[in-house]
Design an enzyme around this catalytic site. Structure first.
Site, short mmCIF file in Angstrom:
data_model
loop_
_atom_site.label_atom_id
_atom_site.label_comp_id
_atom_site.label_asym_id
_atom_site.label_seq_id
_atom_site.Cartn_x
_atom_site.Cartn_y
_atom_site.Cartn_z
CE LYS A 1 -1.74 3.09 1.88
NZ LYS A 1 -1.48 4.50 1.43
CD GLU B 1 13.40 1.98 10.40
OE1 GLU B 1 13.75 3.10 10.81
OE2 GLU B 1 13.94 0.92 10.78
CB CYS C 1 13.35 9.74 7.83
SG CYS C 1 14.36 8.69 6.79
CD GLU D 1 9.77 14.03 10.88
OE1 GLU D 1 8.62 13.59 11.03
OE2 GLU D 1 10.70 13.37 10.37
P1 NAD Z 1 2.49 9.24 6.81
O1 NAD Z 1 2.63 8.65 8.18
O2 NAD Z 1 1.51 10.32 6.62
O3 NAD Z 1 2.10 8.10 5.75
C1 NAD Z 1 2.90 6.97 5.53
C2 NAD Z 1 2.03 5.85 4.97
O4 NAD Z 1 1.10 5.44 5.98
C3 NAD Z 1 1.18 6.25 3.75
O5 NAD Z 1 1.14 5.17 2.85
C4 NAD Z 1 -0.20 6.47 4.37
O6 NAD Z 1 -1.25 6.28 3.46
C5 NAD Z 1 -0.22 5.39 5.44
N1 NAD Z 1 -1.16 5.61 6.55
C6 NAD Z 1 -1.60 6.77 7.06
N2 NAD Z 1 -2.48 6.54 8.07
C7 NAD Z 1 -2.57 5.20 8.21
C8 NAD Z 1 -3.30 4.33 9.09
N3 NAD Z 1 -4.11 4.81 10.02
N4 NAD Z 1 -3.16 2.99 8.93
C9 NAD Z 1 -2.34 2.48 8.00
N5 NAD Z 1 -1.64 3.26 7.13
C10 NAD Z 1 -1.73 4.60 7.24
O7 NAD Z 1 3.97 9.70 6.37
P2 NAD Z 1 4.42 10.52 5.07
O8 NAD Z 1 3.95 11.93 5.20
O9 NAD Z 1 4.10 9.77 3.83
O10 NAD Z 1 6.01 10.47 5.23
C11 NAD Z 1 6.72 11.35 6.04
C12 NAD Z 1 7.13 10.73 7.36
O11 NAD Z 1 7.82 9.51 7.13
C13 NAD Z 1 8.09 11.59 8.16
O12 NAD Z 1 7.72 11.58 9.52
C14 NAD Z 1 9.44 10.90 7.97
O13 NAD Z 1 10.38 11.14 8.98
C15 NAD Z 1 9.02 9.48 7.90
N6 NAD Z 1 10.03 8.65 7.23
C16 NAD Z 1 10.80 7.84 7.99
C17 NAD Z 1 11.80 7.06 7.41
C18 NAD Z 1 12.66 6.16 8.24
O14 NAD Z 1 13.27 5.25 7.68
N7 NAD Z 1 12.75 6.35 9.55
C19 NAD Z 1 12.00 7.13 6.03
C20 NAD Z 1 11.19 7.97 5.27
C21 NAD Z 1 10.19 8.73 5.89
#
Ligand code: NAD
Length: 498
Positions: free
Chosen positions: A175, A250, A284, A385
């Site tokens: 997804k 992550e 991230c 963040e």
């Molecule tokens: P997000 O949490 O908004 O979304 C990530 C994914 O989760 C998307 O596919 C979204 O549709 C899904 N999602 C959202 N709500 C959900 C739920 N209730 N149940 C299941 N899935 C759900 O994050 P984003 O805005 O896409 O990405 C940015 C964030 O990701 C930042 O906080 C960044 O630090 C983090 N990030 C972390 C790493 C790492 O390796 N630590 C790497 C890249 C990004």
């Protein structure tokens, strides 16, 4: 004519049962509509999970080296399609072409590593306590893995999860982020071309709170791997804990670069510009705090501000662009809200702080690279963040100071130290409370063959990449073979019997 895309379920391209779609637009120019992608519901997830579960019964029996061969073929297809994938990724995500090429390259490197792992997946054979008995362990696949991914690495992050899961003998339902569905579509198209059997890789597009949630909560999905924000990770963690699922998280970061008074300042300057404003700060591992030694503070800050103000904003597909747009309107609004936070907290706005003027940025979600100085440890600007092009500068007196401030946030992904003092470098590697520490390099830049991840509220103890991720996607099974022809009793004190 707008293209309408479908989900990939059990080897077939299927329209969503909801009949609803989400628009995917170019964040550098929102007049550019890339396509309409399924706004899937629980029924689509149900179908995909069932298909993945059926495919698992055969796929788990395919020898691991043969599973690796398919990943090698997929890696070759990524190489052949690298430029087109990078172009498409910049169009839907915004980061500049050199970065999207790097994103594809990371997928290629992950494919090579996973392909070769098909010929390792080591177990262990160890001596038994008893005579005429062998004792060994090996890795078994687990089942259907649910993969939920963010927008900022549209190709690399899905491959970090999918490739190790597959080589270990699991099947997957991906997804992807609703903000970058096109790159995920291309990835699974290439996987089909590589020859993966129907149902081994399934793709369900849609929003997190509907499709993502249904996948996380599906009882036939024993493994969830999630990368995204810490707040979403908490919700997913609650569900997985309740359902006893294996979960890799992550999440967010608030990464600091420390520049000491003995540092090579030219090198540190290039490092902080790249770390803070590369990917428009949407990594991230982005450098969002600069801990600057007081002896070099004013001189370094002046040079940094001048360079940041000159960074070229625009469409990432243009060769002179250095910084692309933010991913969407909400992200831009979030950055704007932190400019206000900085003002309220009486930090000094050194450069940026606004939406840029000019035709190149008129139709996209652009924000100027922004630097706040005089940021206080413990303030919101220093702790939270932002995930945008905003750098907070904190003045430090010593390495002790820097380590304390670095460790004083709830996140723990990466950190970096610029110094010429080898003692300071090793001390920092020991005491900085992060999953990754860079010496004389910025906080960003992971390599595919090393474990990647963070401590505290960045992660939950697992790692992506490298050798460690294969532990996550497999179960250890132990076997004993007793060829003594007698009843030998383990866990009984029987040394005198021999
Ligand atoms: P997000 O949490 O908004 O979304 C990530 C994914 O989760 C998307 O596919 C979204 O549709 C899904 N999602 C959202 N709500 C959900 C739920 N209730 N149940 C299941 N899935 C759900 O994050 P984003 O805005 O896409 O990405 C940015 C964030 O990701 C930042 O906080 C960044 O630090 C983090 N990030 C972390 C790493 C790492 O390796 N630590 C790497 C890249 C990004």
């Amino acid at each position: 004519m707008t293209t309408t895309y479908k989900n990939l379920i059990g080897g077939e391209w299927l329209a969503p049962s909801t009949r609803r779609y989400l628009e995917n637009r170019n964040p550098a120019d929102t007049r550019d509509l890339i396509g309409r992608f399924p706004d899937s519901g629980p029924a689509d997830v149900e179908r995909a999970v069932r298909a993945a579960r059926r495919a698992f019964e055969q796929w788990r029996l395919v020898p691991a080296p043969a599973r690796g061969d398919l990943l090698r073929r997929l890696g070759e297809l990524l190489v052949e399609n690298k430029e087109a994938l990078a172009e498409g990724m910049t169009r839907e995500m915004g980061k500049v072409l050199t970065e999207t090429r790097g994103d594809v390259q990371e997928g290629i490197d992950t494919a090579w590593y996973a392909a070769s792992e098909g010929r390792r997946l080591f177990g262990r054979t160890v001596p038994s306590e008893l005579r005429a008995k062998w004792a060994m362990s090996w890795r078994r696949p687990i089942g259907v893995c649910g993969l939920v991914t963010p927008f900022n690495f549209p190709l690399a992050i899905p491959t970090w999860k999918m490739f190790p899961a597959l080589v270990c003998g699991n099947t997957v339902v991906l997804k992807p982020s609703e903000d970058v569905p096109h790159t995920a579509h291309r990835l699974v198209e290439l996987a089909l071309e590589a020859g993966f059997p129907a149902g081994v890789i399934n793709l369900v597009h849609g929003r997190g709170e509907t499709a993502g949630k249904a996948l996380v909560e599906h009882p036939l999905v024993p493994v969830i791997s999630f990368t995204g924000s810490t707040s979403t990770g908490s919700l997913i963690g609650e569900s997985c804990g309740r359902m006893h699922k294996r979960l890799s998280l992550e999440m967010g970061g608030k990464n600091a670069m420390i520049v000491m008074d003995d540092a090579d300042l030219d090198l540190a300057l290039e490092g902080v510009l790249w770390g803070a404003f590369g990917t428009t700060g949407q990594r991230c591992t982005a450098t969002s705090r600069l801990l600057l030694h007081r002896k070099v503070h004013d001189r370094f800050l002046g040079r940094l501000a001048a360079r940041a103000a000159r960074l070229q904003l625009g469409d990432g597909r243009k060769p002179d662009t250095e910084v692309g747009p933010l991913i969407h309107q909400e992200s831009l609004a979030k950055v704007a809200s932190y400019i206000e936070v900085g003002r309220r907290e009486k930090a000094e706005l050194v450069t940026g702080g606004r939406r840029p003027k000019g035709a190149a940025c008129a139709h996209g979600w652009f924000h100027e690279p922004t630097i706040f100085a005089g940021v206080k440890p413990g303030s919101r600007l220093e702790q939270e963040e932002i995930f945008g092009p905003v750098l907070s500068v904190v003045r430090i007196d010593s390495l002790d100071d820097a380590i304390r401030i670095n460790n004083g946030v709830r996140y723990g992904l990466s950190s970096s130290l610029y110094t010429r003092d080898v003692h300071a470098a090793f001390r920092a590697m020991q005491d900085l409370d992060n999953g990754i520490t860079y010496i004389n390099a910025p906080t960003i830049g992971a390599e595919a063959h090393l474990p990647f991840g963070g401590v505290k509220q960045t992660g939950n103890g697992h790692r992506e990449g490298g050798w460690e991720v294969y532990e996550f996607y497999s179960e250890t099974k132990v076997g004993y073979v007793d060829y003594s022809g007698t009843l030998q009793r383990a866990q009984i004190d029987n040394y005198d019997e021999g």
